[in-house]
Design an enzyme around this catalytic site. Structure first.
Site, PDB file in Angstrom:
ATOM      1  N   GLU A 175       1.158   0.599   1.735  1.00 21.15           N
ATOM      2  CA  GLU A 175       0.609  -0.633   1.134  1.00 21.15           C
ATOM      3  C   GLU A 175       0.019  -0.410  -0.260  1.00 21.15           C
ATOM      4  O   GLU A 175      -1.080  -0.877  -0.545  1.00 21.15           O
ATOM      5  CB  GLU A 175      -0.431  -1.250   2.074  1.00 21.15           C
ATOM      6  CG  GLU A 175       0.153  -1.533   3.455  1.00 21.15           C
ATOM      7  CD  GLU A 175      -0.831  -2.198   4.412  1.00 21.15           C
ATOM      8  OE1 GLU A 175      -2.031  -2.263   4.106  1.00 21.15           O
ATOM      9  OE2 GLU A 175      -0.384  -2.669   5.482  1.00 21.15           O
ATOM     10  N   ASP A 225       5.478  -0.530   3.110  1.00 18.83           N
ATOM     11  CA  ASP A 225       4.698  -1.709   2.688  1.00 18.83           C
ATOM     12  C   ASP A 225       5.077  -2.939   3.502  1.00 18.83           C
ATOM     13  O   ASP A 225       6.076  -2.942   4.228  1.00 18.83           O
ATOM     14  CB  ASP A 225       4.892  -1.982   1.196  1.00 18.83           C
ATOM     15  CG  ASP A 225       3.586  -2.412   0.524  1.00 18.83           C
ATOM     16  OD1 ASP A 225       2.869  -3.260   1.097  1.00 18.83           O
ATOM     17  OD2 ASP A 225       3.287  -1.901  -0.571  1.00 18.83           O
ATOM     18  N   GLU A 293       7.442  -1.271  11.384  1.00 13.40           N
ATOM     19  CA  GLU A 293       6.339  -1.859  12.181  1.00 13.40           C
ATOM     20  C   GLU A 293       6.716  -3.250  12.686  1.00 13.40           C
ATOM     21  O   GLU A 293       5.908  -4.194  12.625  1.00 13.40           O
ATOM     22  CB  GLU A 293       5.055  -1.953  11.342  1.00 13.40           C
ATOM     23  CG  GLU A 293       4.630  -0.643  10.715  1.00 13.40           C
ATOM     24  CD  GLU A 293       3.309  -0.727   9.954  1.00 13.40           C
ATOM     25  OE1 GLU A 293       2.565  -1.713  10.129  1.00 13.40           O
ATOM     26  OE2 GLU A 293       3.030   0.188   9.176  1.00 13.40           O
TER      27      GLU A 293
END
Ligand code: XIL
Length: 392
Positions: A175, A225, A293
Site C-alpha cells: 500500500e 496494493d 487478498e
C-alpha cells in the site's frame, strides 16, 4: 381430446427431463449428493480444480494450523498457497528494535513444508501495523533518513534471511500508493524521501526490494496494493513507478492486486487495469500479477448498514460476479500473466470484512459460510474449469 392431452403432458415431461439431464450432464458438480460441509472427507479441492490455471490460496491464522481440526483439514484440502493474515507483519515479527518474534511464522513454515505448500510472507514494509520505534529515537525525536534506512535494511535482512528458501514470495512493500495519484505520505516516504538524489522518491521501495533480493535471491518479490482493479489512475501510477524501477534494475518480480472487491465491482474495468499492469512484461517478460487478498463484500462501498438479506436474487448475482471474475482471471492465466489467486480468509465467519469498514457488520465475502458449509459460489466456481474446457 384425451390423446392430445396425453401428448401434451408427455412432451412437457420430456422437455423437463431433457433440461434436467442436460444441465446435470454439463456440470461436473451438481445435485444433492455434493458434500455439505467443507471438512467432509469427500469434499473436492479448489486448488486441484484450478491446477491448469493458477494456484489458489488463503490467508490463515495460527488457530488454523492445529492438526486434526476441521479448519486444518479444510485449508489443507482446498488451497496450495498460504499467507498469514497478521503474524508476519512488522508489529508481530519485529515489535521493538531488539526483539524478533518468529514463533508463529515458524509454525506456518513448518506446516507448509510438511504439506508441500507455497508460502507468502506478508509484509515487510507497510504504514499500518508497523511499530513506531522505527521512526523515533529514544528521546522521541524523528530519526534521520540514514538511521531509518539502516533500520529498514536490518529489518528486511534479518526476516528474509531467517526464511531463506522457505518463504517463496514476499509482499515486500504494501500500500505505498496514495488513493488518488502518487505515493502515500507515510513515515517511510517522509523520512527517507529522495535518498539518492535522483529526483524521485521511490528510494525506500527500491532499498526494500534490493535488500530483500540480497537476502534471498530466489524469492519472488511483490509490490502489493489495493484498488488497482477499480482505479485506472492507481493502475497507471503503479505501472509508471514499477516501469522506472525495472529499468533501473530494481528486482521487482510482480504486482499484487489485493482485490478486496464488492458484489457490484466492474470486472471489465478490472480487466482493463490488469492489461495496463501486464504491459510491464514488455520490460521484463517474466513479470507476473498475483491476486493476493481476494474477497467480495456483500455491501456497496459507502453503505453503512450491518446486515444484508441473502435473497435468492442476491446470491445469484454474487455467484455470477465470482464466476465473471474467475473467467477473467483464467483468461490472464492462459496468457501466463496470473499464476496465483489468494483469498483473504476462507470462511465468512472469520473474515476481516465483518469489522471493516463498518464495525460489527455481518458480511459474507468468501466461498465457505460461518458453519463451514460450502456456499453455492463455491460450486459455481468449481464448475468453471470443466465448463471452459468443454467450450474450447
Ligand atoms: C487486515 C487483517 O485481515 C485484519 O485482521 C487486521 O486487523 C488488519 O489487517 N490489506 C492488507 C491486509 O494488506 O494486511 C489487511 O489485513 C487487509 C487489507
Amino acid at each position: 381430446m384425451k390423446m392430445i392431452r396425453f401428448v401434451g403432458v408427455f412432451t412437457a415431461c420430456a422437455i423437463l427431463l431433457g433440461t434436467f439431464t442436460s444441465c446435470a450432464s454439463n456440470l461436473k458438480y451438481s445435485g444433492s449428493a455434493l458434500p455439505e460441509y467443507a471438512y467432509d472427507e469427500t469434499a473436492p479441492s479448489l486448488y486441484e480444480e484450478f491446477a491448469d490455471y493458477f494456484n489458489v490460496g488463503a490467508a490463515i491464522n495460527p488457530s488454523d494450523l492445529v492438526e486434526g481440526t476441521e479448519q486444518y483439514n479444510i485449508i489443507t484440502k482446498q488451497f496450495n498457497v498460504f499467507t498469514m493474515e497478521n503474524d508476519t507483519k512488522p508489529d508481530h515479527v519485529h515489535p521493538s528494535e531488539d526483539t524478533y518474534n518468529f514463533t508463529n511464522t515458524d509454525k506456518f513454515v513448518e506446516y507448509g513444508e510438511k504439506n508441500g505448500k507455497i508460502l507468502r510472507g506478508h509484509t515487510l514494509v507497510w504504514h499500518s501495523q508497523c511499530p513506531d520505534w522505527f521512526f523515533y529515537d529514544d528521546e522521541g525525536n524523528e530519526v534521520t533518513a540514514d538511521v531509518l534506512v539502516e533500520r529498514l535494511k536490518e529489518h528486511i535482512t534479518t526476516i528474509v534471511s531467517h526464511y531463506k528458501g522457505k518463504i517463496d514470495t514476499w509482499d515486500v512493500v504494501n500500500e505505498v500508493l496514495d488513493d488518488n495519484f502518487g505515493l502515500r505520505l507515510s513515515n517511510w516516504l517522509k523520512i527517507i524521501g529522495d535518498y539518492d538524489g535522483d529526483g524521485d522518491k521511490y528510494d525506500f521501495i527500491e532499498i526494500a526490494f534490493r535488500t530483500a533480493h540480497e537476502a534471498d535471491p530466489d524469492a519472488r518479490l511483490i509490490i502489493n496494493d489495493y484498488s488497482l482493479e477499480t482505479s485506472e489512475n492507481k493502475a497507471i501510477t503503479m505501472y509508471n513507478m514499477v516501469k522506472q524501477m525495472l529499468e533501473e534494475g530494481v528486482p521487482v518480480d510482480g504486482v499484487g492486486l489485493q482485490m478486496h472487491i464488492g458484489y457490484d465491482t466492474d470486472i471489465e474495468q478490472a480487466r482493463n487495469n490488469i492489461e495496463i499492469l501486464a504491459k510491464l512484461r514488455e520490460v521484463n517478460p517474466d513479470f507476473v500479477i498475483e491476486i493476493t487478498e481476494l474477497d467480495m463484500s456483500c455491501y456497496s462501498w459507502g453503505d453503512e448498514s450491518t446486515e444484508i438479506e441473502l435473497t435468492k436474487e442476491f446470491v445469484q448475482q454474487f455467484d455470477d460476479k465470482y464466476c465473471e471474475l474467475f473467467n477473467m482471471l483464467m483468461d490472464f492465466a492462459e496468457q501466463g500473466i496470473i499464476d496465483t489467486v489468494v483469498f483473504w480468509g476462507y470462511n465468512d465467519g472469520a473474515s476481516w470484512l465483518n469489522g471493516f469498514p463498518v464495525a460489527n457488520r455481518t458480511n459474507h465475502p468468501l466461498l465457505i459460510d460461518r458453519d463451514l458449509k460450502f456456499k453455492s459460489a463455491y460450486w459455481a466456481l468449481m464448475n468453471l474449469p470443466s465448463q471452459r474446457q468443454t467450450a474450447d
